[in-house]
Enzyme design. Structure first.
Site, PDB file in Angstrom:
ATOM      1  NE  ARG A  62       4.735   1.380   0.030  1.00  0.00           N
ATOM      2  CZ  ARG A  62       5.563   0.918   0.273  1.00  0.00           C
ATOM      3  NH1 ARG A  62       6.779   1.652   0.284  1.00  0.00           N
ATOM      4  NH2 ARG A  62       4.933   0.928   2.184  1.00  0.00           N
ATOM      5  CD  GLU A 106       9.374 -11.587  -8.463  1.00  0.00           C
ATOM      6  OE1 GLU A 106       9.273 -11.559  -7.654  1.00  0.00           O
ATOM      7  OE2 GLU A 106      11.014 -11.712  -8.944  1.00  0.00           O
ATOM      8  CE  LYS A 150      13.785 -12.036  -9.847  1.00  0.00           C
ATOM      9  NZ  LYS A 150      14.586 -11.099  -9.014  1.00  0.00           N
ATOM     10  CD1 TRP A 209      -0.242  -5.922  -3.064  1.00  0.00           C
ATOM     11  CD2 TRP A 209      -0.684  -6.951  -0.720  1.00  0.00           C
ATOM     12  NE1 TRP A 209      -0.182  -7.263  -3.113  1.00  0.00           N
ATOM     13  CE2 TRP A 209      -0.123  -8.180  -1.397  1.00  0.00           C
ATOM     14  CE3 TRP A 209      -0.940  -6.968   0.399  1.00  0.00           C
ATOM     15  CZ2 TRP A 209      -0.181  -9.635  -0.956  1.00  0.00           C
ATOM     16  CZ3 TRP A 209      -0.676  -8.230   0.923  1.00  0.00           C
ATOM     17  CH2 TRP A 209      -0.475  -9.544   0.280  1.00  0.00           C
ATOM     18  CD  GLU A 215      16.611 -13.664  -7.603  1.00  0.00           C
ATOM     19  OE1 GLU A 215      15.930 -14.536  -7.233  1.00  0.00           O
ATOM     20  OE2 GLU A 215      16.152 -12.800  -8.550  1.00  0.00           O
ATOM     21  CB  CYS A 236      -0.926   0.418   1.415  1.00  0.00           C
ATOM     22  SG  CYS A 236      -2.443  -0.955   1.267  1.00  0.00           S
ATOM     23  CG  ASN A 260       1.503   0.947   4.553  1.00  0.00           C
ATOM     24  OD1 ASN A 260       0.918  -0.784   4.166  1.00  0.00           O
ATOM     25  ND2 ASN A 260       2.236   1.180   4.458  1.00  0.00           N
ATOM     26  N   GLY A 261      -0.949  -1.038   6.453  1.00  0.00           N
ATOM     27  CA  GLY A 261      -0.987  -1.984   7.869  1.00  0.00           C
ATOM     28  C   GLY A 261      -1.670  -2.684   7.976  1.00  0.00           C
ATOM     29  CG  HIS A 271      18.335 -37.558  -5.154  1.00  0.00           C
ATOM     30  ND1 HIS A 271      19.214 -39.382  -4.951  1.00  0.00           N
ATOM     31  CD2 HIS A 271      19.985 -37.002  -5.524  1.00  0.00           C
ATOM     32  CE1 HIS A 271      20.636 -38.803  -5.448  1.00  0.00           C
ATOM     33  NE2 HIS A 271      21.197 -37.846  -5.012  1.00  0.00           N
ATOM     34  CE  LYS A 276      11.802  -2.734  -5.466  1.00  0.00           C
ATOM     35  NZ  LYS A 276      11.827  -4.590  -6.062  1.00  0.00           N
TER      36      LYS A 276
END
Ligand code: F6R
Length: 612
Positions: free
Chosen positions: A27, A492, A489, A74, A485, A2, A100-101, A508, A607
């Protein structure tokens, strides 16, 4: 998660808020809204979707005024739709709140307020703040008193900003957990979740600390109080972020711009930390912590996501160069495993944003055991930097693309240099060898530039993977985290399922996944595990799999076996985790674009992840 922005001043508030929200869109981007106070009346505009959708709404239904607040969301409580978008207003339409929170006691407060007759219009935890404030105003007619009483009643992590039509010359705020800054320019005041939102309009800023609250005025001032309701004087700092750092500068996406910025980021780090020819590595910002380093024999690295992958590489650097036993924990797990530690132990927290709630919680866990904490952060004003005993500045510059790229390679290089720095303190590596490694590191920016010039090849490959459903990434030793990584990437930003494995583990179990429809990315550059990676390639090939390989230029074997192959410049094996990240970032980016995905704003993500 947010983004909040607020403005008071002579400019048209709508455009200032829209620019600010666009800069904060990383955000959260599932819905957005603004509230403007004009001639004693609060007007709101809210829309599901991105800031562009809000902008379209505002074109059809403009608002006027010079005082306003905005929010990009968000979702945590309630679906992402117009009803749940912020700002939220009280029943008399006198108060408009953005937040926000998470308000942890919102169920209990909601029940109490409903009993008092307040009517809720959303499923959010935020709406309780608007009604609670209205309720407190009944007993405390001064808005600042009512606000202070409200703050005392709510629990959780938050930054709150609100307008009140009874105080048309002030915008109020409070922070406890989620980031909030005050921005100042002559005759203008701003509040924002992050500095880029107010660049280049504001000249100075102040990071509001946990427990602080107050208000801003249209003459460019701020009145600040601490949690005990005592007035305090803020010390403003100059904003040194240039506007070109927060714009795309001709690139189609921030992610691509940030991928291309990596050689310069490496140059900046090298110039700061390796500025002599004597093999000395400098970490001046953590001087306060140096006294304990001689006896340091154990390190826990805690971090999340991409930063966790950086931690996995960091472990190998620290063990190889400084001979310090290092464990790497997912920050979200560290706090639950009750790690055993003594006075010879240090925690290294790695975080681009410096706000990740899981990583912050792991720091509190470490401190409860009296373990010293050093953080590697890209934001020196962040909660993680503040809560640590010392911090290392990643120096990556503002990263806006949600998928971390330049901050990741900055984490890797800073961890490598820190391992080298410790190797000097602990006398593990002699001066000549350290100098040799430093000389190799100095080549990194030009090796990166050479690698970036191959982007067009990867872009062409990407066309062949538009319909691919699964990808596998294989690497060993230092390149095992690179494989993880690369897979993260890709998944996402392109929504293709991808998994990374250590090459040795593949047989395995995961090898069962190999078919001609599943490309296997093999990191097979020259190093001590080269032969073993060749075996992986042969095994995949024998089962009809498609191979995409990174190999060292001059190698004749890998390109013959692989379906797609990219030569990487010759370099020290220590640098390959950094260099090999670049083609994998480009692969993810070009595949996402080929599939018409939005790489800067992947679905469901934000983010800075400020909830646990
Ligand atoms: C992925 C990504 C995330 C972050 C993770 C931790 O591209 O960026 O996985 O790495 O959310 O964030 P920081 O580093 O800000 O603590």
């Amino acid at each position: 998660m947010c983004g909040i922005v607020a403005y008071m001043g002579p400019k048209a508030v709508e455009s200032v808020l829209l620019v600010g929200l666009t800069r904060l869109e990383y955000r959260g981007y599932d819905s957005a809204g603004i509230a403007v106070l004009n001639r004693g009346e609060i007007q709101t505009r809210k829309e599901q979707g991105k800031i562009k959708d809000l902008e379209n709404l505002l074109q059809a239904h403009p608002v006027e005024g010079n005082i306003g607040i905005g929010h990009t969301r968000w979702a945590t409580h309630g679906e992402p739709n117009r009803k749940n978008a912020h700002p939220h207003i009280d029943n008399s339409r006198k108060i408009a709140v953005v937040h926000n929170g998470i308000i942890e006691n919102h169920y209990e407060l909601r029940r109490e307020l409903i009993k008092e007759g307040y009517v809720f219009h959303s499923e959010t935890d935020t709406e309780v703040i608007a009604h609670l404030l209205a309720d407190k105003l009944k007993q405390h007619p001064q808005i600042e008193d009512a606000f202070y009483q409200t703050i005392l009643k709510i629990q959780g992590r938050y930054s709150i900003v609100f307008l009140y039509d009874g105080a048309p010359h002030r915008v109020f705020f409070a922070r406890d957990g989620s980031p909030l800054i005050y921005g100042h320019a002559s005759g203008e005041s701003f509040l924002a979740s992050d500095i880029p939102a107010i660049v280049p309009l504001a000249s100075h800023y102040y990071t509001i600390h946990n427990g602080e609250w107050g208000w801003i005025t249209e003459s460019g001032e701020m009145q600040l109080f601490n949690s005990k309701n005592t007035a305090i004087s803020p010390k403003l700092e100059r904003i040194d972020i240039e506007v070109n750092q927060v714009e795309k500068n001709g690139y189609d996406h921030f992610m691509l711009k940030e991928i291309y910025e990596q050689p310069d980021v490496m140059r900046r780090i090298i110039q700061t930390r390796l500025n002599g020819s004597d093999g000395k590595v400098l970490f001046p910002e953590k001087a306060a912590d140096n006294q304990f380093l001689g006896s340091l024999s154990r390190i826990f690295i805690t971090s999340a996501g991409t930063s966790w992958h950086a931690g996995l590489v960091g472990k190998m650097y620290l063990e190889h160069l400084a001979k310090i036993t290092t464990e790497v924990d997912l920050a979200s797990e560290f706090r639950y495993r009750n790690p055993i530690a003594g006075g010879d132990t240090k925690v290294i927290a790695v975080s681009q944003s410096g706000e990740t709630a899981d990583t912050l919680a792991s720091i509190y866990q470490a401190k409860s055991k009296f373990i010293r904490v050093l953080s590697f952060v890209n934001n020196a004003n962040s909660a993680i930097a503040r809560e640590s005993d010392a911090y290392v500045d990643l120096m990556a510059g503002v990263e806006i693309g949600v998928a971390s790229t330049k901050a990741y390679t900055a984490e890797l290089l800073n961890l490598l240099l820190y391992a080298l720095f410790l190797s000097g303190i602990k006398w593990v590596i002699g001066k000549t060898e350290r100098q040799k490694i430093c000389d190799e590191i100095r080549l990194l920016p030009s090796l990166m530039e050479e690698t970036l010039r191959k982007s067009e090849v990867i872009k062409q490959w990407a066309q062949n993977f538009k319909e691919t459903k699964d990808f596998i990434f294989l690497g060993r030793a230092l390149d095992y985290p690179t494989a993880l990584e690369g897979a993260l990437k890709l998944k996402e930003i392109s929504y293709i399922h991808a998994s990374g494995y250590a090459g040795g583990e593949f047989k395995h179990g995961p090898i069962a996944l190999v078919t001609s429809d599943v490309p296997v990315v093999c990191i097979a550059v020259q190093s001590e595990i080269y032969e073993k990676m060749l075996s992986n390639i042969e095994e995949v090939k024998a089962r009809g799999g498609k191979i995409i390989a990174l190999y060292t230029e001059g190698d004749k074997t890998v390109p013959k076996l692989a379906d797609y192959s990219l030569p990487m410049p010759k370099a020290s094996p220590l640098l390959y985790p950094i260099l090999n990240s670049i083609p994998l970032q480009l692969l993810a980016y070009h595949v996402a674009v080929a599939r018409n995905c939005e790489p800067d704003q992947p679905r469901n993500l934000a983010k800075s992840v400020t909830v646990e």
